[in-house]
Write an enzyme that holds these catalytic residues in place. Structure first.
Site, PDB file in Angstrom:
ATOM      1  N   ASP A  20      56.400  24.828 -49.864  1.00 26.40           N
ATOM      2  CA  ASP A  20      57.141  23.574 -49.715  1.00 26.40           C
ATOM      3  C   ASP A  20      58.109  23.602 -48.537  1.00 26.40           C
ATOM      4  O   ASP A  20      58.648  22.571 -48.150  1.00 26.40           O
ATOM      5  CB  ASP A  20      57.874  23.212 -51.008  1.00 26.40           C
ATOM      6  N   HIS A  21      58.279  24.760 -47.931  1.00 26.30           N
ATOM      7  CA  HIS A  21      59.155  24.884 -46.768  1.00 26.30           C
ATOM      8  C   HIS A  21      58.389  25.159 -45.476  1.00 26.30           C
ATOM      9  O   HIS A  21      58.993  25.198 -44.409  1.00 26.30           O
ATOM     10  CB  HIS A  21      60.171  26.008 -46.985  1.00 26.30           C
TER      11      HIS A  21
END
Length: 153
Positions: free
Chosen positions: A67-68
């Site tokens: 997600d990063h």
């Protein structure tokens, strides 16, 4: 004093919602562009907020949870496709080198980007330029993680 503007591209972490995208933050600092944690959908959000790849100078990945970082592959290809003429530095924890390499070459494309990968072994100066410094500091997380601090003199 510098002129700055922050575009919050997403804050939903692992599970995006109808109204919140995966992580991503674009900071315009004078004539420089800083992108932090390009999660999935970052390109779409940049388009939505009028942030062009030509305005991007530095990319910072705090850690390599998806997600990063999963938006990095498409972002690199977009930088190449758009013909961004200047160097774009990409700073990330050195322990994630294998993940950076995989994302950089995730699919077939003709790479015309001018990327400057900057794996950080630990804390220290990530970017030193006239008018600002970006420092990397270790953060407590399940995987090696860096936080970034932008400071002007």
């Amino acid at each position: 004093m510098s002129s700055s503007e922050l575009f919050v591209l997403g804050t939903a972490s692992q599970v995006p919602t109808r109204y919140r995208n995966h992580n991503g933050y674009f900071l315009r600092w004078d004539d420089r562009g800083f992108l932090f944690d390009p999660g999935e959908g970052t390109q779409r959000q940049m388009t939505r907020y009028g942030v062009r790849t030509h305005k991007l100078h530095h990319v910072f990945v705090t850690h390599f949870h998806g997600d990063h970082s999963l938006g990095l592959a498409g972002l690199i290809q977009r930088i190449s496709l758009d013909g961004v003429p200047h160097e774009v530095s990409v700073t990330y924890p050195a322990s994630g080198q294998v993940y950076f390499d995989r994302l950089r070459r995730a699919s077939i494309f003709e790479d015309h980007s001018h990327l400057a990968p900057q794996p950080m072994q630990g804390e220290g100066t990530a970017v030193q330029a006239p008018g600002f410094t970006v420092t990397a500091l270790r953060l407590a997380h399940r995987v090696p993680t860096l936080g970034y601090r932008l400071q002007e003199p």
